[in-house]
Design a protein around this motif. Structure first.
Motif, mmCIF file in Angstrom:
data_model
loop_
_atom_site.group_PDB
_atom_site.id
_atom_site.type_symbol
_atom_site.label_atom_id
_atom_site.label_comp_id
_atom_site.label_asym_id
_atom_site.label_seq_id
_atom_site.Cartn_x
_atom_site.Cartn_y
_atom_site.Cartn_z
ATOM 1 N N VAL A 232 58.040 42.524 -48.648
ATOM 2 C CA VAL A 232 56.687 42.829 -48.178
ATOM 3 C C VAL A 232 56.700 44.177 -47.466
ATOM 4 C CG1 VAL A 232 55.928 40.431 -47.930
ATOM 5 C CG2 VAL A 232 57.127 41.552 -46.032
ATOM 6 N N THR A 233 55.529 44.762 -47.318
ATOM 7 C CA THR A 233 55.412 45.966 -46.494
ATOM 8 C C THR A 233 55.117 45.551 -45.060
ATOM 9 O OG1 THR A 233 53.049 46.176 -46.976
ATOM 10 C CG2 THR A 233 54.583 47.392 -48.398
ATOM 11 N N TYR A 234 55.541 46.382 -44.122
ATOM 12 C CA TYR A 234 55.272 46.103 -42.712
ATOM 13 C C TYR A 234 54.527 47.249 -42.026
ATOM 14 C CZ TYR A 234 59.271 49.198 -41.922
ATOM 15 O OH TYR A 234 60.116 50.278 -41.912
ATOM 16 N N GLY A 235 54.395 48.392 -42.744
ATOM 17 C CA GLY A 235 53.776 49.569 -42.138
ATOM 18 C C GLY A 235 52.513 49.991 -42.835
ATOM 19 N N VAL B 34 62.144 43.701 -39.075
ATOM 20 C CA VAL B 34 61.470 44.989 -39.228
ATOM 21 C C VAL B 34 62.315 46.047 -38.533
ATOM 22 C CG1 VAL B 34 59.430 46.329 -38.561
ATOM 23 C CG2 VAL B 34 59.181 43.980 -39.403
ATOM 24 N N PRO B 35 62.638 47.133 -39.222
ATOM 25 C CA PRO B 35 63.498 48.153 -38.599
ATOM 26 C C PRO B 35 62.796 48.919 -37.484
ATOM 27 C CG PRO B 35 62.746 48.888 -40.755
ATOM 28 C CD PRO B 35 62.305 47.463 -40.619
ATOM 29 N N ALA B 36 63.591 49.455 -36.593
ATOM 30 C CA ALA B 36 63.046 50.272 -35.516
ATOM 31 C C ALA B 36 62.442 51.541 -36.101
ATOM 32 C CB ALA B 36 64.139 50.625 -34.513
ATOM 33 N N PRO B 37 61.356 52.037 -35.532
ATOM 34 C CA PRO B 37 60.734 53.252 -36.068
ATOM 35 C C PRO B 37 61.656 54.449 -35.914
ATOM 36 C CG PRO B 37 59.742 52.639 -33.963
ATOM 37 C CD PRO B 37 60.633 51.504 -34.357
ATOM 38 N N ALA B 38 61.706 55.269 -36.980
ATOM 39 C CA ALA B 38 62.574 56.443 -36.977
ATOM 40 C C ALA B 38 61.801 57.737 -36.745
ATOM 41 C CB ALA B 38 63.329 56.532 -38.303
ATOM 42 N N SER B 39 60.483 57.641 -36.567
ATOM 43 C CA SER B 39 59.654 58.824 -36.367
ATOM 44 C C SER B 39 58.384 58.418 -35.638
ATOM 45 C CB SER B 39 59.289 59.453 -37.713
ATOM 46 O OG SER B 39 58.463 58.567 -38.465
ATOM 47 N N LEU B 40 57.642 59.419 -35.192
ATOM 48 C CA LEU B 40 56.356 59.149 -34.544
ATOM 49 C C LEU B 40 55.386 58.492 -35.515
ATOM 50 C CD1 LEU B 40 55.821 62.425 -32.444
ATOM 51 C CD2 LEU B 40 56.345 60.128 -31.580
ATOM 52 N N GLN B 41 55.445 58.904 -36.789
ATOM 53 C CA GLN B 41 54.578 58.313 -37.802
ATOM 54 C C GLN B 41 54.868 56.822 -37.946
ATOM 55 O OE1 GLN B 41 55.335 59.531 -41.836
ATOM 56 N NE2 GLN B 41 53.290 58.975 -42.544
ATOM 57 N N ALA C 57 52.569 53.556 -37.101
ATOM 58 C CA ALA C 57 52.321 52.533 -38.116
ATOM 59 C C ALA C 57 52.544 51.137 -37.553
ATOM 60 C CB ALA C 57 53.214 52.772 -39.331
ATOM 61 N N LEU C 58 53.631 50.963 -36.791
ATOM 62 C CA LEU C 58 53.903 49.647 -36.202
ATOM 63 C C LEU C 58 52.826 49.272 -35.187
ATOM 64 C CD1 LEU C 58 57.788 49.560 -35.679
ATOM 65 C CD2 LEU C 58 56.439 48.831 -37.636
ATOM 66 N N GLU C 59 52.365 50.254 -34.425
ATOM 67 C CA GLU C 59 51.296 49.975 -33.457
ATOM 68 C C GLU C 59 50.013 49.578 -34.180
ATOM 69 O OE1 GLU C 59 51.045 53.572 -31.240
ATOM 70 O OE2 GLU C 59 52.855 53.156 -30.044
ATOM 71 N N TYR C 60 49.677 50.301 -35.244
ATOM 72 C CA TYR C 60 48.463 49.971 -36.006
ATOM 73 C C TYR C 60 48.569 48.571 -36.606
ATOM 74 C CZ TYR C 60 44.747 50.220 -39.480
ATOM 75 O OH TYR C 60 43.624 49.958 -40.234
ATOM 76 N N MET C 61 49.741 48.259 -37.172
ATOM 77 C CA MET C 61 49.934 46.965 -37.825
ATOM 78 C C MET C 61 50.171 45.836 -36.827
ATOM 79 S SD MET C 61 49.560 47.216 -41.079
ATOM 80 C CE MET C 61 50.309 45.665 -41.595
ATOM 81 N N GLN C 62 50.372 46.178 -35.554
ATOM 82 C CA GLN C 62 50.675 45.184 -34.513
ATOM 83 C C GLN C 62 51.921 44.390 -34.887
ATOM 84 O OE1 GLN C 62 47.070 42.923 -33.524
ATOM 85 N NE2 GLN C 62 45.816 44.685 -34.158
ATOM 86 N N PRO D 245 37.581 49.241 -42.736
ATOM 87 C CA PRO D 245 37.882 49.986 -41.512
ATOM 88 C C PRO D 245 38.621 49.113 -40.498
ATOM 89 C CG PRO D 245 35.626 50.379 -42.213
ATOM 90 C CD PRO D 245 36.156 49.276 -43.078
ATOM 91 N N GLY D 246 39.797 49.584 -40.080
ATOM 92 C CA GLY D 246 40.572 48.848 -39.091
ATOM 93 C C GLY D 246 41.366 47.677 -39.637
ATOM 94 N N ALA D 247 41.235 47.407 -40.925
ATOM 95 C CA ALA D 247 41.983 46.285 -41.513
ATOM 96 C C ALA D 247 43.459 46.645 -41.644
ATOM 97 C CB ALA D 247 41.404 45.919 -42.877
ATOM 98 N N ARG D 248 44.312 45.638 -41.565
ATOM 99 C CA ARG D 248 45.759 45.817 -41.696
ATOM 100 C C ARG D 248 46.215 45.125 -42.974
ATOM 101 N NH1 ARG D 248 48.188 42.842 -37.206
ATOM 102 N NH2 ARG D 248 46.348 41.518 -37.337
#
Length: 470
Positions: free
Chosen positions: A294-297, A310-317, A321-326, A437-440
Protein backbone atom coordinates in the motif's frame (compact mmCIF):
# COMPACT_ATOMS: atom_id res chain seq x y z
CA UNK A 1 20.74 -5.17 -38.87
CA UNK A 2 21.65 -4.59 -35.22
CA UNK A 3 19.56 -6.32 -32.56
CA UNK A 4 16.53 -4.25 -31.62
CA UNK A 5 14.30 -3.88 -28.58
CA UNK A 6 10.51 -3.92 -28.72
CA UNK A 7 10.64 -0.13 -28.43
CA UNK A 8 13.06 0.10 -31.37
CA UNK A 9 10.78 -1.99 -33.56
CA UNK A 10 7.66 -0.01 -32.71
CA UNK A 11 9.42 3.31 -33.18
CA UNK A 12 11.07 2.38 -36.47
CA UNK A 13 7.77 1.16 -37.91
CA UNK A 14 6.08 4.53 -37.28
CA UNK A 15 8.71 7.15 -38.04
CA UNK A 16 7.48 9.48 -40.80
CA UNK A 17 10.49 11.75 -40.54
CA UNK A 18 13.56 11.04 -38.41
CA UNK A 19 14.65 13.43 -35.70
CA UNK A 20 17.75 15.55 -36.11
CA UNK A 21 20.05 17.09 -33.52
CA UNK A 22 17.86 20.20 -33.45
CA UNK A 23 14.35 18.98 -34.27
CA UNK A 24 12.11 16.14 -33.08
CA UNK A 25 10.99 13.44 -35.43
CA UNK A 26 7.47 12.88 -36.76
CA UNK A 27 5.69 9.76 -35.53
CA UNK A 28 2.56 8.28 -37.11
CA UNK A 29 -0.34 7.44 -34.78
CA UNK A 30 -2.44 4.32 -35.37
CA UNK A 31 -5.14 4.92 -32.77
CA UNK A 32 -6.24 8.16 -31.11
CA UNK A 33 -8.47 7.81 -28.04
CA UNK A 34 -10.41 10.86 -26.88
CA UNK A 35 -12.77 11.75 -24.06
CA UNK A 36 -14.72 14.78 -22.93
CA UNK A 37 -12.10 16.55 -20.79
CA UNK A 38 -9.00 17.06 -22.94
CA UNK A 39 -10.60 17.31 -26.40
CA UNK A 40 -12.88 20.42 -26.46
CA UNK A 41 -10.02 22.91 -26.92
CA UNK A 42 -8.50 20.75 -29.66
CA UNK A 43 -11.74 20.69 -31.65
CA UNK A 44 -12.12 24.44 -31.15
CA UNK A 45 -8.68 24.90 -32.71
CA UNK A 46 -9.67 22.78 -35.70
CA UNK A 47 -12.70 24.98 -36.29
CA UNK A 48 -10.66 28.15 -35.88
CA UNK A 49 -8.23 26.95 -38.54
CA UNK A 50 -10.84 25.44 -40.84
CA UNK A 51 -9.36 21.96 -40.51
CA UNK A 52 -10.96 18.50 -40.59
CA UNK A 53 -10.04 15.39 -38.62
CA UNK A 54 -7.47 13.63 -40.78
CA UNK A 55 -8.43 10.04 -39.91
CA UNK A 56 -11.75 9.83 -38.07
CA UNK A 57 -11.66 6.04 -38.55
CA UNK A 58 -8.52 5.97 -36.36
CA UNK A 59 -10.17 8.02 -33.62
CA UNK A 60 -12.27 6.42 -30.87
CA UNK A 61 -14.22 8.47 -28.33
CA UNK A 62 -15.98 7.70 -25.08
CA UNK A 63 -17.48 9.40 -22.03
CA UNK A 64 -15.72 8.71 -18.73
CA UNK A 65 -14.11 11.48 -16.64
CA UNK A 66 -17.05 13.83 -15.98
CA UNK A 67 -19.87 11.32 -16.34
CA UNK A 68 -21.92 10.56 -13.23
CA UNK A 69 -21.78 7.02 -11.92
CA UNK A 70 -24.84 7.33 -9.68
CA UNK A 71 -28.03 5.62 -10.89
CA UNK A 72 -29.93 7.50 -13.59
CA UNK A 73 -33.00 9.54 -12.70
CA UNK A 74 -36.61 8.37 -13.12
CA UNK A 75 -36.50 9.34 -16.80
CA UNK A 76 -33.37 7.26 -17.38
CA UNK A 77 -31.14 10.32 -17.69
CA UNK A 78 -27.73 10.89 -16.06
CA UNK A 79 -27.61 13.35 -13.17
CA UNK A 80 -24.51 15.50 -13.59
CA UNK A 81 -22.57 16.90 -10.64
CA UNK A 82 -22.25 20.29 -12.30
CA UNK A 83 -23.25 22.28 -15.36
CA UNK A 84 -19.61 22.20 -16.45
CA UNK A 85 -19.56 18.41 -16.49
CA UNK A 86 -22.77 18.28 -18.52
CA UNK A 87 -21.36 20.86 -20.93
CA UNK A 88 -18.17 18.84 -21.46
CA UNK A 89 -20.16 15.76 -22.43
CA UNK A 90 -22.49 17.73 -24.70
CA UNK A 91 -19.49 19.31 -26.42
CA UNK A 92 -17.90 15.91 -27.14
CA UNK A 93 -21.21 14.63 -28.52
CA UNK A 94 -21.41 17.66 -30.82
CA UNK A 95 -17.77 17.39 -31.91
CA UNK A 96 -17.95 13.70 -32.72
CA UNK A 97 -21.15 14.17 -34.71
CA UNK A 98 -19.66 17.04 -36.72
CA UNK A 99 -16.32 15.37 -37.47
CA UNK A 100 -17.58 11.81 -38.03
CA UNK A 101 -15.89 10.17 -35.02
CA UNK A 102 -17.09 6.97 -33.35
CA UNK A 103 -18.49 7.89 -29.93
CA UNK A 104 -19.28 5.32 -27.29
CA UNK A 105 -21.81 7.56 -25.59
CA UNK A 106 -24.88 7.13 -23.43
CA UNK A 107 -26.63 4.99 -26.04
CA UNK A 108 -23.65 2.71 -26.66
CA UNK A 109 -23.22 -0.77 -25.22
CA UNK A 110 -19.48 -0.09 -25.16
CA UNK A 111 -19.37 3.05 -23.04
CA UNK A 112 -16.72 3.08 -20.35
CA UNK A 113 -13.31 4.29 -19.24
CA UNK A 114 -11.19 5.01 -22.30
CA UNK A 115 -8.36 2.68 -21.23
CA UNK A 116 -10.82 -0.12 -20.52
CA UNK A 117 -12.90 -0.06 -23.69
CA UNK A 118 -9.94 0.17 -26.10
CA UNK A 119 -8.65 -3.29 -25.18
CA UNK A 120 -12.18 -4.61 -24.59
CA UNK A 121 -13.18 -3.77 -28.17
CA UNK A 122 -9.94 -5.09 -29.65
CA UNK A 123 -9.15 -1.59 -30.94
CA UNK A 124 -5.91 -1.84 -28.95
CA UNK A 125 -3.55 -4.19 -30.79
CA UNK A 126 0.13 -5.15 -30.73
CA UNK A 127 2.45 -3.10 -32.89
CA UNK A 128 0.34 0.06 -32.73
CA UNK A 129 1.13 3.58 -31.65
CA UNK A 130 -1.70 4.78 -29.40
CA UNK A 131 -2.18 8.21 -27.85
CA UNK A 132 -4.79 9.90 -25.69
CA UNK A 133 -5.08 13.13 -23.75
CA UNK A 134 -4.71 11.16 -20.54
CA UNK A 135 -1.51 10.12 -18.77
CA UNK A 136 -2.59 6.54 -18.15
CA UNK A 137 -2.60 5.71 -21.85
CA UNK A 138 0.40 3.59 -20.90
CA UNK A 139 -2.19 0.90 -20.03
CA UNK A 140 -2.33 -0.18 -23.67
CA UNK A 141 1.37 -1.05 -23.65
CA UNK A 142 0.35 -4.36 -22.09
CA UNK A 143 -0.44 -5.46 -25.66
CA UNK A 144 2.95 -4.57 -27.10
CA UNK A 145 1.72 -1.18 -28.31
CA UNK A 146 3.64 2.07 -27.86
CA UNK A 147 1.00 4.01 -25.95
CA UNK A 148 1.42 7.30 -24.13
CA UNK A 149 -0.47 10.35 -22.94
CA UNK A 150 -0.40 13.69 -24.74
CA UNK A 151 -1.41 17.27 -23.98
CA UNK A 152 -4.47 19.09 -25.28
CA UNK A 153 -2.47 20.93 -27.96
CA UNK A 154 -1.09 17.59 -29.14
CA UNK A 155 -4.63 16.18 -29.24
CA UNK A 156 -5.33 18.87 -31.84
CA UNK A 157 -2.18 17.95 -33.77
CA UNK A 158 -3.18 14.30 -33.98
CA UNK A 159 -6.75 15.11 -34.96
CA UNK A 160 -5.48 17.31 -37.80
CA UNK A 161 -2.50 15.26 -39.02
CA UNK A 162 -2.58 11.78 -37.43
CA UNK A 163 1.05 12.48 -36.48
CA UNK A 164 3.06 13.86 -33.58
CA UNK A 165 6.41 15.55 -33.10
CA UNK A 166 8.38 13.23 -30.84
CA UNK A 167 11.86 12.51 -29.56
CA UNK A 168 12.60 8.83 -29.03
CA UNK A 169 12.77 7.94 -25.31
CA UNK A 170 15.45 5.74 -23.81
CA UNK A 171 14.75 2.09 -22.99
CA UNK A 172 14.51 0.61 -19.49
CA UNK A 173 14.15 -3.14 -19.06
CA UNK A 174 12.62 -4.28 -15.78
CA UNK A 175 13.20 -8.02 -15.44
CA UNK A 176 10.71 -9.49 -12.97
CA UNK A 177 11.93 -12.96 -12.12
CA UNK A 178 10.64 -15.55 -9.69
CA UNK A 179 7.00 -16.21 -8.82
CA UNK A 180 4.53 -13.72 -7.43
CA UNK A 181 3.15 -15.08 -4.12
CA UNK A 182 -0.39 -16.42 -4.29
CA UNK A 183 -1.69 -13.71 -1.93
CA UNK A 184 -0.32 -10.89 -4.10
CA UNK A 185 -1.76 -9.19 -7.18
CA UNK A 186 -0.48 -7.22 -10.13
CA UNK A 187 -1.26 -4.04 -8.17
CA UNK A 188 1.00 -5.20 -5.34
CA UNK A 189 3.70 -5.97 -7.90
CA UNK A 190 3.65 -2.61 -9.64
CA UNK A 191 3.53 -0.68 -6.36
CA UNK A 192 6.53 -2.72 -5.24
CA UNK A 193 8.37 -1.88 -8.48
CA UNK A 194 7.65 1.85 -8.14
CA UNK A 195 8.83 1.70 -4.55
CA UNK A 196 12.06 0.08 -5.71
CA UNK A 197 12.93 2.44 -8.60
CA UNK A 198 11.17 5.58 -7.34
CA UNK A 199 8.68 7.97 -8.92
CA UNK A 200 11.44 9.38 -11.13
CA UNK A 201 13.03 6.02 -11.85
CA UNK A 202 11.58 5.79 -15.34
CA UNK A 203 11.88 9.44 -16.36
CA UNK A 204 12.92 9.79 -19.99
CA UNK A 205 12.42 6.07 -20.63
CA UNK A 206 9.92 3.56 -21.91
CA UNK A 207 9.80 0.60 -19.53
CA UNK A 208 9.68 -2.89 -20.98
CA UNK A 209 8.51 -5.38 -18.37
CA UNK A 210 10.11 -8.78 -18.90
CA UNK A 211 10.67 -12.06 -17.13
CA UNK A 212 8.82 -15.11 -15.98
CA UNK A 213 6.61 -13.30 -13.47
CA UNK A 214 5.38 -10.92 -16.18
CA UNK A 215 4.71 -13.72 -18.65
CA UNK A 216 2.61 -15.46 -16.00
CA UNK A 217 0.23 -12.49 -15.70
CA UNK A 218 -3.16 -12.38 -17.39
CA UNK A 219 -3.91 -9.55 -19.82
CA UNK A 220 -5.93 -7.71 -17.20
CA UNK A 221 -3.04 -7.98 -14.75
CA UNK A 222 -0.58 -6.80 -17.41
CA UNK A 223 -2.78 -3.76 -18.02
CA UNK A 224 -2.61 -2.89 -14.31
CA UNK A 225 1.19 -3.01 -14.41
CA UNK A 226 1.54 -0.92 -17.57
CA UNK A 227 -1.13 1.52 -16.37
CA UNK A 228 1.08 2.68 -13.52
CA UNK A 229 4.29 3.04 -15.53
CA UNK A 230 3.64 6.78 -15.65
CA UNK A 231 3.73 6.81 -11.83
CA UNK A 232 7.41 5.83 -12.06
CA UNK A 233 7.95 8.78 -14.39
CA UNK A 234 8.14 6.64 -17.54
CA UNK A 235 6.83 7.78 -20.91
CA UNK A 236 5.17 4.40 -21.44
CA UNK A 237 5.20 0.77 -20.40
CA UNK A 238 5.53 -2.24 -22.68
CA UNK A 239 5.03 -5.99 -22.51
CA UNK A 240 5.83 -8.11 -25.57
CA UNK A 241 2.76 -9.79 -27.09
CA UNK A 242 2.44 -13.55 -26.73
CA UNK A 243 -0.22 -16.26 -26.77
CA UNK A 244 -1.90 -14.70 -23.72
CA UNK A 245 -2.32 -11.51 -25.75
CA UNK A 246 -3.68 -13.30 -28.79
CA UNK A 247 -6.15 -15.38 -26.78
CA UNK A 248 -7.51 -12.16 -25.25
CA UNK A 249 -7.86 -10.35 -28.58
CA UNK A 250 -9.29 -13.14 -30.71
CA UNK A 251 -12.87 -12.44 -31.84
CA UNK A 252 -12.96 -8.96 -30.29
CA UNK A 253 -15.12 -6.58 -32.39
CA UNK A 254 -12.22 -4.63 -33.93
CA UNK A 255 -9.71 -7.49 -34.07
CA UNK A 256 -8.65 -8.92 -37.46
CA UNK A 257 -10.50 -11.99 -38.74
CA UNK A 258 -9.64 -14.99 -40.89
CA UNK A 259 -6.52 -14.59 -43.01
CA UNK A 260 -6.03 -11.07 -41.67
CA UNK A 261 -5.81 -12.52 -38.15
CA UNK A 262 -3.17 -15.06 -39.18
CA UNK A 263 -1.16 -12.35 -40.93
CA UNK A 264 -1.44 -10.06 -37.91
CA UNK A 265 -0.24 -12.75 -35.49
CA UNK A 266 2.79 -13.46 -37.68
CA UNK A 267 3.70 -9.78 -37.48
CA UNK A 268 2.96 -9.55 -33.77
CA UNK A 269 5.25 -12.52 -33.13
CA UNK A 270 8.13 -10.55 -34.67
CA UNK A 271 7.83 -7.67 -32.20
CA UNK A 272 9.52 -9.18 -29.14
CA UNK A 273 12.94 -7.75 -28.35
CA UNK A 274 15.78 -9.60 -30.00
CA UNK A 275 17.70 -11.91 -27.66
CA UNK A 276 20.84 -9.77 -27.72
CA UNK A 277 19.13 -6.37 -27.82
CA UNK A 278 20.71 -3.69 -25.63
CA UNK A 279 18.76 -1.43 -23.24
CA UNK A 280 19.85 1.92 -21.88
CA UNK A 281 19.14 0.65 -18.35
CA UNK A 282 18.28 -2.68 -16.76
CA UNK A 283 16.64 -3.29 -13.38
CA UNK A 284 15.98 -6.66 -11.74
CA UNK A 285 13.01 -7.31 -9.45
CA UNK A 286 12.42 -10.49 -7.46
CA UNK A 287 8.67 -11.20 -7.57
CA UNK A 288 8.93 -13.64 -4.66
CA UNK A 289 9.76 -10.71 -2.35
CA UNK A 290 6.49 -8.89 -3.10
CA UNK A 291 3.96 -8.63 -0.28
CA UNK A 292 0.51 -7.02 -0.17
CA UNK A 293 1.56 -3.40 -0.66
CA UNK A 294 0.00 0.00 0.00
CA UNK A 295 1.01 3.64 -0.23
CA UNK A 296 1.46 5.64 2.95
CA UNK A 297 2.35 9.08 1.56
CA UNK A 298 1.30 11.47 -1.16
CA UNK A 299 2.89 9.94 -4.24
CA UNK A 300 2.92 6.35 -5.54
CA UNK A 301 6.58 5.82 -4.66
CA UNK A 302 5.89 6.09 -0.94
CA UNK A 303 4.93 2.44 -0.55
CA UNK A 304 5.31 -0.17 2.12
CA UNK A 305 4.32 -3.78 2.67
CA UNK A 306 1.02 -3.91 4.54
CA UNK A 307 2.57 -5.41 7.66
CA UNK A 308 5.83 -3.41 7.56
CA UNK A 309 6.58 -0.23 9.47
CA UNK A 310 6.22 3.09 7.70
CA UNK A 311 9.77 4.38 7.19
CA UNK A 312 11.03 7.55 8.80
CA UNK A 313 10.84 10.58 6.50
CA UNK A 314 14.06 11.24 4.61
CA UNK A 315 13.18 14.78 3.47
CA UNK A 316 10.95 17.73 4.24
CA UNK A 317 8.63 16.59 1.46
CA UNK A 318 8.23 13.18 3.05
CA UNK A 319 7.70 14.72 6.49
CA UNK A 320 4.93 16.90 5.05
CA UNK A 321 3.41 13.83 3.39
CA UNK A 322 3.24 11.93 6.69
CA UNK A 323 1.68 14.95 8.40
CA UNK A 324 -0.92 15.30 5.63
CA UNK A 325 -1.71 11.58 5.73
CA UNK A 326 -1.74 11.57 9.56
CA UNK A 327 0.56 8.56 9.45
CA UNK A 328 3.18 7.76 12.08
CA UNK A 329 6.61 6.49 11.08
CA UNK A 330 7.71 3.26 12.72
CA UNK A 331 4.25 1.72 12.70
CA UNK A 332 2.55 -0.37 9.99
CA UNK A 333 -0.30 1.17 8.04
CA UNK A 334 -2.43 -1.89 8.83
CA UNK A 335 -4.99 -0.93 11.44
CA UNK A 336 -5.33 2.68 10.28
CA UNK A 337 -9.01 3.72 10.35
CA UNK A 338 -10.75 3.95 6.97
CA UNK A 339 -13.68 6.15 5.95
CA UNK A 340 -14.20 5.38 2.24
CA UNK A 341 -13.23 2.50 -0.04
CA UNK A 342 -13.16 2.87 -3.82
CA UNK A 343 -12.87 -0.07 -6.22
CA UNK A 344 -12.58 1.17 -9.79
CA UNK A 345 -10.49 3.31 -12.20
CA UNK A 346 -8.55 2.37 -15.34
CA UNK A 347 -6.11 0.56 -13.04
CA UNK A 348 -8.46 -1.89 -11.32
CA UNK A 349 -12.03 -1.85 -12.63
CA UNK A 350 -11.98 -4.94 -14.84
CA UNK A 351 -13.92 -8.12 -14.22
CA UNK A 352 -11.06 -9.93 -12.49
CA UNK A 353 -10.66 -6.95 -10.13
CA UNK A 354 -14.35 -7.03 -9.23
CA UNK A 355 -14.13 -10.78 -8.66
CA UNK A 356 -11.19 -10.26 -6.29
CA UNK A 357 -13.14 -7.70 -4.27
CA UNK A 358 -16.29 -9.81 -4.24
CA UNK A 359 -14.36 -12.86 -3.00
CA UNK A 360 -13.48 -10.93 0.14
CA UNK A 361 -16.91 -9.32 0.61
CA UNK A 362 -19.03 -12.42 0.00
CA UNK A 363 -21.14 -13.15 3.10
CA UNK A 364 -19.79 -10.12 4.98
CA UNK A 365 -20.84 -6.55 5.71
CA UNK A 366 -19.01 -3.25 5.61
CA UNK A 367 -17.78 -1.92 8.92
CA UNK A 368 -19.97 0.79 10.45
CA UNK A 369 -19.38 4.28 9.02
CA UNK A 370 -17.44 2.95 5.99
CA UNK A 371 -18.73 3.97 2.57
CA UNK A 372 -17.72 1.79 -0.39
CA UNK A 373 -18.14 2.56 -4.08
CA UNK A 374 -17.67 -0.18 -6.67
CA UNK A 375 -17.46 1.29 -10.17
CA UNK A 376 -17.04 -1.05 -13.17
CA UNK A 377 -14.75 0.11 -15.95
CA UNK A 378 -17.29 -0.32 -18.75
CA UNK A 379 -20.90 -1.13 -19.42
CA UNK A 380 -19.85 -4.55 -20.72
CA UNK A 381 -18.03 -5.28 -17.45
CA UNK A 382 -21.05 -4.06 -15.47
CA UNK A 383 -23.39 -6.40 -17.35
CA UNK A 384 -21.07 -9.40 -17.02
CA UNK A 385 -20.59 -8.73 -13.30
CA UNK A 386 -24.35 -8.64 -12.89
CA UNK A 387 -24.70 -11.92 -14.79
CA UNK A 388 -22.24 -13.45 -12.33
CA UNK A 389 -24.11 -11.96 -9.36
CA UNK A 390 -21.17 -9.84 -8.23
CA UNK A 391 -23.40 -6.78 -7.90
CA UNK A 392 -25.55 -8.68 -5.41
CA UNK A 393 -22.46 -9.50 -3.34
CA UNK A 394 -21.50 -5.84 -3.24
CA UNK A 395 -24.99 -4.63 -2.43
CA UNK A 396 -25.53 -7.27 0.26
CA UNK A 397 -22.33 -6.13 1.94
CA UNK A 398 -23.54 -2.53 1.91
CA UNK A 399 -21.45 -1.20 -0.97
CA UNK A 400 -22.76 1.09 -3.72
CA UNK A 401 -22.87 -0.52 -7.19
CA UNK A 402 -22.40 2.26 -9.71
CA UNK A 403 -22.48 3.05 -13.42
CA UNK A 404 -19.19 2.96 -15.39
CA UNK A 405 -16.80 5.90 -15.28
CA UNK A 406 -13.59 7.27 -13.83
CA UNK A 407 -15.44 8.21 -10.67
CA UNK A 408 -13.44 8.79 -7.49
CA UNK A 409 -10.08 8.25 -9.20
CA UNK A 410 -10.04 11.92 -10.18
CA UNK A 411 -13.24 13.11 -8.45
CA UNK A 412 -14.47 15.23 -11.36
CA UNK A 413 -17.97 13.80 -11.44
CA UNK A 414 -19.18 14.34 -7.88
CA UNK A 415 -17.77 11.10 -6.48
CA UNK A 416 -15.38 12.44 -3.85
CA UNK A 417 -14.35 12.12 -0.24
CA UNK A 418 -14.75 14.78 2.42
CA UNK A 419 -11.80 16.73 3.85
CA UNK A 420 -9.76 14.58 6.20
CA UNK A 421 -11.37 11.30 5.20
CA UNK A 422 -9.09 8.36 4.47
CA UNK A 423 -9.83 6.53 1.20
CA UNK A 424 -8.45 3.09 0.40
CA UNK A 425 -8.47 3.22 -3.38
CA UNK A 426 -7.63 0.85 -6.23
CA UNK A 427 -6.80 3.82 -8.45
CA UNK A 428 -3.34 5.02 -9.50
CA UNK A 429 -2.61 8.33 -7.76
CA UNK A 430 -2.54 9.40 -4.14
CA UNK A 431 -1.65 13.08 -4.52
CA UNK A 432 -2.99 15.56 -1.97
CA UNK A 433 -6.67 16.20 -2.65
CA UNK A 434 -6.78 13.85 -5.64
CA UNK A 435 -10.04 12.30 -4.40
CA UNK A 436 -11.49 15.47 -2.96
CA UNK A 437 -10.10 18.60 -1.23
CA UNK A 438 -8.30 17.49 1.92
CA UNK A 439 -8.96 13.81 1.28
CA UNK A 440 -6.22 11.28 2.08
CA UNK A 441 -5.61 8.34 -0.26
CA UNK A 442 -4.06 4.92 0.30
CA UNK A 443 -3.52 3.00 -2.96
CA UNK A 444 -4.13 -0.73 -2.72
CA UNK A 445 -5.29 -3.83 -4.60
CA UNK A 446 -9.00 -4.70 -4.90
CA UNK A 447 -8.61 -7.45 -2.28
CA UNK A 448 -6.94 -5.16 0.24
CA UNK A 449 -9.54 -2.47 -0.46
CA UNK A 450 -12.40 -4.91 0.17
CA UNK A 451 -10.79 -6.27 3.35
CA UNK A 452 -10.35 -2.70 4.61
CA UNK A 453 -14.03 -1.99 3.99
CA UNK A 454 -14.98 -5.00 6.12
CA UNK A 455 -12.47 -4.35 8.89
CA UNK A 456 -12.99 -0.58 9.01
CA UNK A 457 -9.23 -0.13 8.86
CA UNK A 458 -6.42 -0.90 6.43
CA UNK A 459 -6.39 -4.71 6.47
CA UNK A 460 -4.85 -7.81 4.90
CA UNK A 461 -7.48 -9.90 3.07
CA UNK A 462 -5.66 -13.18 3.66
CA UNK A 463 -7.25 -13.97 7.03
CA UNK A 464 -10.73 -13.32 5.63
CA UNK A 465 -10.12 -15.52 2.60
CA UNK A 466 -8.75 -18.28 4.82
CA UNK A 467 -11.90 -18.12 6.95
CA UNK A 468 -14.01 -18.66 3.84
CA UNK A 469 -11.84 -21.56 2.70
CA UNK A 470 -12.22 -23.22 6.08
Amino acid sequence: MAARTLLDKLWDAHVVKAATASTPGILYVDLHLIHEVTSPQAFAELRARGLNVRCPERTLATLDHSTPTAPFDDLGQPVYASEEAAAQVAELEKNCAQFGIRLNGWNSDHRGIVHVIGPELGATQPGMTIVCGDSHTSTHGAFGALAFGIGTTEVGHVLATQCLLQQKPKSLAIHVDGELPANCSAKDLVLHIIGQIGVNGGTGHVIEYRGRAIQALSMEQRMTVCNMSIEAGARAGLIAPDQVTYDYLRERPYAPRGEDWDKAVRYWNSLASDADAKYDRVVHVDASRVRPTVTYGTHPGMVVALDAAVPAPASLQERRALEYMQVEAGKPLAGTAVDVVFVGSCTNSRLSDLRDAAAVLRGRSLAPRVRMLVVPGSLAIKHEAEREGLDQVFRAAGAEWREPGCSMCIAMNGDLAKPGQLVVSTSNRNFEGRQGPGARTVLASPAVAAASAVAGCVADPQSLLQEQAA
